[in-house]
Scaffold this motif. Sequence first.
Motif, PDB file in Angstrom:
ATOM      1  N   ALA A  76       0.836  -1.204   0.000  1.00 61.17           N
ATOM      2  CA  ALA A  76       0.000   0.000   0.000  1.00 61.17           C
ATOM      3  C   ALA A  76       0.871   1.253   0.000  1.00 61.17           C
ATOM      4  O   ALA A  76       0.547   2.236  -0.671  1.00 61.17           O
ATOM      5  CB  ALA A  76      -0.936  -0.014   1.200  1.00 61.17           C
ATOM      6  N   GLY A  77       1.971   1.233   0.732  1.00 64.61           N
ATOM      7  CA  GLY A  77       2.868   2.388   0.771  1.00 64.61           C
ATOM      8  C   GLY A  77       3.450   2.713  -0.591  1.00 64.61           C
ATOM      9  O   GLY A  77       3.447   3.867  -1.029  1.00 64.61           O
ATOM     10  N   THR A  78       3.946   1.692  -1.277  1.00 62.10           N
ATOM     11  CA  THR A  78       4.516   1.892  -2.614  1.00 62.10           C
ATOM     12  C   THR A  78       3.458   2.404  -3.583  1.00 62.10           C
ATOM     13  O   THR A  78       3.700   3.350  -4.341  1.00 62.10           O
ATOM     14  CB  THR A  78       5.117   0.574  -3.140  1.00 62.10           C
ATOM     15  N   LEU A  79       2.296   1.780  -3.561  1.00 60.15           N
ATOM     16  CA  LEU A  79       1.231   2.186  -4.470  1.00 60.15           C
ATOM     17  C   LEU A  79       0.815   3.633  -4.223  1.00 60.15           C
ATOM     18  O   LEU A  79       0.712   4.433  -5.157  1.00 60.15           O
ATOM     19  CB  LEU A  79       0.027   1.261  -4.327  1.00 60.15           C
ATOM     20  N   LEU A  80       0.594   3.989  -2.967  1.00 55.72           N
ATOM     21  CA  LEU A  80       0.143   5.354  -2.669  1.00 55.72           C
ATOM     22  C   LEU A  80       1.205   6.395  -3.012  1.00 55.72           C
ATOM     23  O   LEU A  80       0.870   7.484  -3.465  1.00 55.72           O
ATOM     24  CB  LEU A  80      -0.275   5.460  -1.207  1.00 55.72           C
ATOM     25  N   ARG A  81       2.473   6.077  -2.815  1.00 56.11           N
ATOM     26  CA  ARG A  81       3.532   7.004  -3.238  1.00 56.11           C
ATOM     27  C   ARG A  81       3.446   7.258  -4.738  1.00 56.11           C
ATOM     28  O   ARG A  81       3.599   8.373  -5.203  1.00 56.11           O
ATOM     29  CB  ARG A  81       4.910   6.426  -2.916  1.00 56.11           C
ATOM     30  N   ASN A  82       3.212   6.182  -5.511  1.00 53.72           N
ATOM     31  CA  ASN A  82       3.137   6.303  -6.970  1.00 53.72           C
ATOM     32  C   ASN A  82       1.887   7.033  -7.440  1.00 53.72           C
ATOM     33  O   ASN A  82       1.882   7.599  -8.535  1.00 53.72           O
ATOM     34  CB  ASN A  82       3.200   4.924  -7.624  1.00 53.72           C
ATOM     35  N   LEU A  83       0.833   6.998  -6.645  1.00 51.40           N
ATOM     36  CA  LEU A  83      -0.419   7.634  -7.045  1.00 51.40           C
ATOM     37  C   LEU A  83      -0.566   9.051  -6.508  1.00 51.40           C
ATOM     38  O   LEU A  83      -1.467   9.770  -6.928  1.00 51.40           O
ATOM     39  CB  LEU A  83      -1.611   6.785  -6.584  1.00 51.40           C
ATOM     40  N   ASP A  84       0.288   9.444  -5.592  1.00 56.70           N
ATOM     41  CA  ASP A  84       0.196  10.778  -4.994  1.00 56.70           C
ATOM     42  C   ASP A  84       0.767  11.804  -5.960  1.00 56.70           C
ATOM     43  O   ASP A  84       1.956  11.817  -6.241  1.00 56.70           O
ATOM     44  CB  ASP A  84       0.955  10.820  -3.673  1.00 56.70           C
ATOM     45  N   THR A  85      -0.081  12.651  -6.480  1.00 54.87           N
ATOM     46  CA  THR A  85       0.345  13.641  -7.468  1.00 54.87           C
ATOM     47  C   THR A  85       0.612  15.009  -6.854  1.00 54.87           C
ATOM     48  O   THR A  85       1.043  15.920  -7.549  1.00 54.87           O
ATOM     49  CB  THR A  85      -0.736  13.796  -8.558  1.00 54.87           C
ATOM     50  N   ARG A  86       0.352  15.139  -5.563  1.00 56.87           N
ATOM     51  CA  ARG A  86       0.558  16.442  -4.919  1.00 56.87           C
ATOM     52  C   ARG A  86       2.048  16.709  -4.725  1.00 56.87           C
ATOM     53  O   ARG A  86       2.779  15.856  -4.251  1.00 56.87           O
ATOM     54  CB  ARG A  86      -0.129  16.476  -3.559  1.00 56.87           C
ATOM     55  N   GLN A  87       2.464  17.877  -5.089  1.00 56.51           N
ATOM     56  CA  GLN A  87       3.846  18.260  -4.863  1.00 56.51           C
ATOM     57  C   GLN A  87       4.085  18.566  -3.393  1.00 56.51           C
ATOM     58  O   GLN A  87       5.116  18.245  -2.839  1.00 56.51           O
ATOM     59  CB  GLN A  87       4.201  19.500  -5.710  1.00 56.51           C
ATOM     60  N   ASP A  88       3.112  19.207  -2.773  1.00 55.58           N
ATOM     61  CA  ASP A  88       3.209  19.608  -1.379  1.00 55.58           C
ATOM     62  C   ASP A  88       2.056  19.014  -0.589  1.00 55.58           C
ATOM     63  O   ASP A  88       0.927  19.003  -1.063  1.00 55.58           O
ATOM     64  CB  ASP A  88       3.096  21.133  -1.253  1.00 55.58           C
ATOM     65  N   PRO A  89       2.318  18.557   0.629  1.00 55.57           N
ATOM     66  CA  PRO A  89       1.206  18.094   1.464  1.00 55.57           C
ATOM     67  C   PRO A  89       0.363  19.269   1.972  1.00 55.57           C
ATOM     68  O   PRO A  89      -0.772  19.100   2.376  1.00 55.57           O
ATOM     69  CB  PRO A  89       1.890  17.366   2.618  1.00 55.57           C
ATOM     70  N   ALA A  90       0.907  20.454   1.935  1.00 53.47           N
ATOM     71  CA  ALA A  90       0.170  21.663   2.337  1.00 53.47           C
ATOM     72  C   ALA A  90      -0.137  22.468   1.079  1.00 53.47           C
ATOM     73  O   ALA A  90       0.582  22.405   0.093  1.00 53.47           O
ATOM     74  CB  ALA A  90       1.015  22.503   3.290  1.00 53.47           C
ATOM     75  N   GLU A  91      -1.204  23.217   1.134  1.00 50.99           N
ATOM     76  CA  GLU A  91      -1.554  24.074   0.005  1.00 50.99           C
ATOM     77  C   GLU A  91      -0.794  25.388   0.159  1.00 50.99           C
ATOM     78  O   GLU A  91      -1.259  26.312   0.801  1.00 50.99           O
ATOM     79  CB  GLU A  91      -3.064  24.334  -0.021  1.00 50.99           C
ATOM     80  N   CYS A  92       0.379  25.416  -0.437  1.00 47.07           N
ATOM     81  CA  CYS A  92       1.242  26.588  -0.279  1.00 47.07           C
ATOM     82  C   CYS A  92       1.050  27.612  -1.387  1.00 47.07           C
ATOM     83  O   CYS A  92       1.711  28.644  -1.402  1.00 47.07           O
ATOM     84  CB  CYS A  92       2.701  26.150  -0.215  1.00 47.07           C
ATOM     85  N   THR A  93       0.191  27.298  -2.327  1.00 43.65           N
ATOM     86  CA  THR A  93      -0.104  28.259  -3.386  1.00 43.65           C
ATOM     87  C   THR A  93      -1.607  28.450  -3.473  1.00 43.65           C
ATOM     88  O   THR A  93      -2.381  27.559  -3.147  1.00 43.65           O
ATOM     89  CB  THR A  93       0.423  27.774  -4.751  1.00 43.65           C
ATOM     90  N   THR A  94      -2.003  29.604  -3.907  1.00 46.42           N
ATOM     91  CA  THR A  94      -3.409  29.939  -4.086  1.00 46.42           C
ATOM     92  C   THR A  94      -3.553  30.596  -5.457  1.00 46.42           C
ATOM     93  O   THR A  94      -2.542  30.913  -6.101  1.00 46.42           O
ATOM     94  CB  THR A  94      -3.893  30.931  -2.998  1.00 46.42           C
ATOM     95  N   PRO A  95      -4.768  30.857  -5.892  1.00 45.28           N
ATOM     96  CA  PRO A  95      -4.928  31.586  -7.160  1.00 45.28           C
ATOM     97  C   PRO A  95      -4.276  32.975  -7.115  1.00 45.28           C
ATOM     98  O   PRO A  95      -3.987  33.561  -8.148  1.00 45.28           O
ATOM     99  CB  PRO A  95      -6.446  31.705  -7.316  1.00 45.28           C
TER     100      PRO A  95
END
Length: 149
Positions: A76-95
């Motif tokens: 599950a760890g390997t799969l989720l790493r491969n499927l995680d497309t977020r660059q940052d776990p926090a939303e550091c950018t806004t519109p």
Amino acid sequence: MKINAFADVSLRALLVLASAPQGELLTTQTIADAVGTPYNHVSKAVIRLRELGLIDVERGRNGGSRLNQAGRTVTAGTLLRNLDTRQDPAECTTPHGDCPLILDCGLRHAMARAREAFYRELDDVVVAQLPNARQMAPVFAGIGLRPGL
């Protein structure tokens, strides 16, 4: 930690494929029905799982997908790493632009470490070993199949 909807659908598709009788092909529609998710979402998940080398797909009238050896051993760890497309776990950018605190942000680094700890905790969990007959029997009965567990 929360996984994204795409990872959730992909995990559920793998669980269904892991439960199918050995060597049986399941259509994308059958998987979608089994996991209660729209066909289009499951179709994208199947494409990605194939790209990751976890399932084999046969095209044509009698085609479908089946779990291959790599899919039977993926964690599950390997799969989720491969499927995680977020660059940052926090939303550091806004519109309106980047957060003014983004430069060398301690919270951002701590959250990245926490995300990796989450994945590490799942590195010993083999996805194909998760489903059981009691869990899958009603799912497969609903789509007219018997689980292969």
